[in-house]
Design an enzyme around this catalytic site. Structure first.
Site, short mmCIF file in Angstrom:
data_model
loop_
_atom_site.label_atom_id
_atom_site.label_comp_id
_atom_site.label_asym_id
_atom_site.label_seq_id
_atom_site.Cartn_x
_atom_site.Cartn_y
_atom_site.Cartn_z
N GLU A 259 59.65 32.20 -38.69
CA GLU A 259 59.91 31.25 -39.91
C GLU A 259 59.65 31.32 -41.13
O GLU A 259 58.43 32.73 -41.29
CB GLU A 259 58.71 30.48 -39.15
CG GLU A 259 57.84 29.23 -40.04
CD GLU A 259 56.25 28.71 -39.35
OE1 GLU A 259 56.82 27.88 -40.29
OE2 GLU A 259 55.99 29.53 -38.49
N LYS A 319 61.75 21.33 -40.51
CA LYS A 319 60.59 21.19 -39.82
C LYS A 319 60.40 19.82 -40.21
O LYS A 319 60.99 18.78 -41.02
CB LYS A 319 59.70 21.98 -40.13
CG LYS A 319 58.52 21.80 -38.79
CD LYS A 319 58.13 22.98 -39.23
CE LYS A 319 56.50 22.92 -37.86
NZ LYS A 319 55.72 23.76 -38.99
N CYS A 371 57.69 26.50 -35.10
CA CYS A 371 56.00 26.49 -35.31
C CYS A 371 55.70 25.58 -34.33
O CYS A 371 55.73 25.53 -32.76
CB CYS A 371 55.60 26.78 -36.26
SG CYS A 371 54.25 27.40 -36.40
#
Length: 497
Positions: A259, A319, A371
């Protein structure tokens, strides 16, 4: 005095539950601690006493289980120690309210005296886990079902009813043990426990999915960039050189960086650098997936994004599920000042679309999650059953040298079990890992080292029941049980009138 000692005992049981999770994986330990908790609850004279015991158990569990958040707040977020401790205590109090309320309701006299008490406490506790997983964007960390991944027989149910279903069965069997301890000759409590665990073992022998195509080679990169250096302008070149070298040395058809592994906005990445990534991926007959921040259409709009370069058309994933206060500011007029205390770069991301499709990478359909997103199994299945592989990219450097990264690994193991897919984890400092469709960790890189994890992975097609129906079945069962519990309570009230 007796009530205080029971509350302290419950707190100790909560602390002793933590080794049931990764990195220890003592999956029978939560069964024992929850059974002992059930005995304490059964001895509680009032719902308030039971609520205090449930709260104390959870305070021990969360107080130790998420203590690594202090590292995130103080060591890397620059929050003064007293404020970091206060913030952690307040979070643990909030998280503990849910089990406390569940325990209090379950100890209503009519329910505690009923033969369905184990089912009611399991339903209430599991509902409380689900509720804290959705309120205020959710924090479902340390749901007790995670402790059963991947080896416990109860993990066999994950592909059908997900982690909350596993939590339900764990609490059901534990509370059944508590009741059995009171009435050793009552088979109503003993037999179901044995049947459930045997059924779970049987389900572990089944497969809901089938291999799809040929295996592919992957390279998962771990740059090991110190969190306190990552965003320093004088360290940007070092980060770029580290990952460029790792990419050049990688032979995988699918190369994955963590990430936001490149600490700059996507438009700031030199075209010559992009060309090297693209050309290397094409020589490997595959694609490279890299993480960068991406600007939107306005100055205050930016995204946590994964970009692909290689033989496939260039694609990106933004995300969607952001971390409160870490990646976005909820109720900004009220809480905006928190960002002034926390030293967190890019702390107000924009949210990516919910309806994003899997990426076509190295000949496979790949579902990306970034994540914290893999904590939400009901969201991972949005890209299934189309996706053949799962990829989680993360930066668990925020957790330091704690149990936090290992707990995150176990969460990924549960996602693999639920979906019947390999999970590929590329992280900055670890745990970088290849997890198979049965939740087993096949390979890992040593934490806090720089390197590439090279392996071969198999894509899968088909859909597990959990992929098809999500949390619907377990929430439906919980609803029916809570309805039955309500009828039991109202019937008792009518008799007393």
């Amino acid at each position: 005095m007796k009530h205080t000692s029971r509350a302290l005992s419950a707190c100790l049981l909560g602390i002793l539950t933590v080794p049931g999770f990764a990195p220890f994986y003592f999956y029978l330990l939560p069964l024992l601690t929850l059974a002992l908790l059930g005995i304490l609850l059964r001895k509680s004279a009032t719902p308030f006493q039971a609520a205090l015991i449930g709260f104390s158990f959870a305070a021990g569990l969360f107080g130790v289980g998420v203590s690594w958040l202090y590292i995130s707040l103080h060591d890397f977020g620059s929050m003064p120690p007293p404020l970091a401790i206060i913030a952690l205590i307040l979070l643990c109090i909030y998280l503990s309210l849910f089990p406390g309320l569940a325990a209090g309701i379950a100890n209503l006299t009519a329910l505690r005296r009923s033969l369905i008490w184990p089912w009611i406490i399991a339903a209430l506790w599991t509902f409380s886990e689900w509720l804290r997983g959705v309120l205020f964007t959710g924090f479902p960390w340390l749901a007790v079902g995670y402790s059963q991944a991947p080896a416990s027989p109860l993990a066999g149910f994950a592909s059908i009813i997900g982690v909350y279903g596993v939590s339900f069965l764990l609490i059901l069997t534990a509370s059944g043990l508590a009741c059995w301890q009171e009435q050793w000759k009552n088979w109503r409590f003993g037999v179901p426990l044995i049947v459930i665990w045997l059924a779970g073992w049987g389900l572990q022998q089944l497969s809901w999915v089938t291999p799809s195509g040929e295996p592919i080679k992957v390279s998962l990169l771990q740059g090991n960039i110190p969190q306190d250096l990552k965003w320093r302008p004088d360290h940007t070149l070092t980060s770029l050189q580290t990952y460029l070298q790792l990419v050049k040395e990688s032979s995988g058809q699918l190369i994955i960086t963590p990430e936001i592994s490149f600490p700059l906005f996507s438009e700031e990445l030199p075209e010559s650098y992009r060309s090297i990534l693209r050309d290397h991926a094409r020589r490997n007959q595959g694609d490279t997936l890299i993480g960068m921040a991406e600007r939107g259409t306005t100055d205050d709009e930016y995204y946590n994004t994964m970009f692909s370069f290689g033989i496939s058309p260039e694609q990106k994933y933004r995300k969607h599920h952001l971390v409160p206060f870490g990646e976005y500011i909820p109720l900004k007029p009220v809480f905006g000042r928190i960002v002034e205390v926390l030293n967190i770069p890019l702390s107000d991301f924009s949210r990516g679309s919910r309806h994003q499709q899997p990426m076509q990478l190295a000949g496979k359909q790949v579902a990306i999650n970034i994540c914290y997103e893999d904590v939400f199994g009901e969201e991972i299945i949005w890209q299934l059953p189309k996706a053949e592989l799962l990829v989680n990219v993360s930066n668990d450097a925020w957790f330091g040298r704690s149990i936090g990264p290992w707990q995150h690994l176990q969460i990924s193991q549960m996602r693999a079990l639920e979906t019947g897919r390999y999970m590929l984890r590329a992280t900055n400092t670890g745990v970088t890992a290849i997890i198979d469709e049965r939740g087993r960790v096949l390979q890992t890189l040593e934490m806090f080292t720089t390197g590439a994890l090279n392996g071969e992975v198999q894509g899968f097609s088909g859909a597990t029941p959990y992929v098809r129906y999500g949390n619907g079945p377990i929430l439906g069962l919980i609803s029916l049980l809570l309805l039955a519990g309500s009828v039991t309570v109202f019937s008792a009230l009518r008799k007393n009138l």
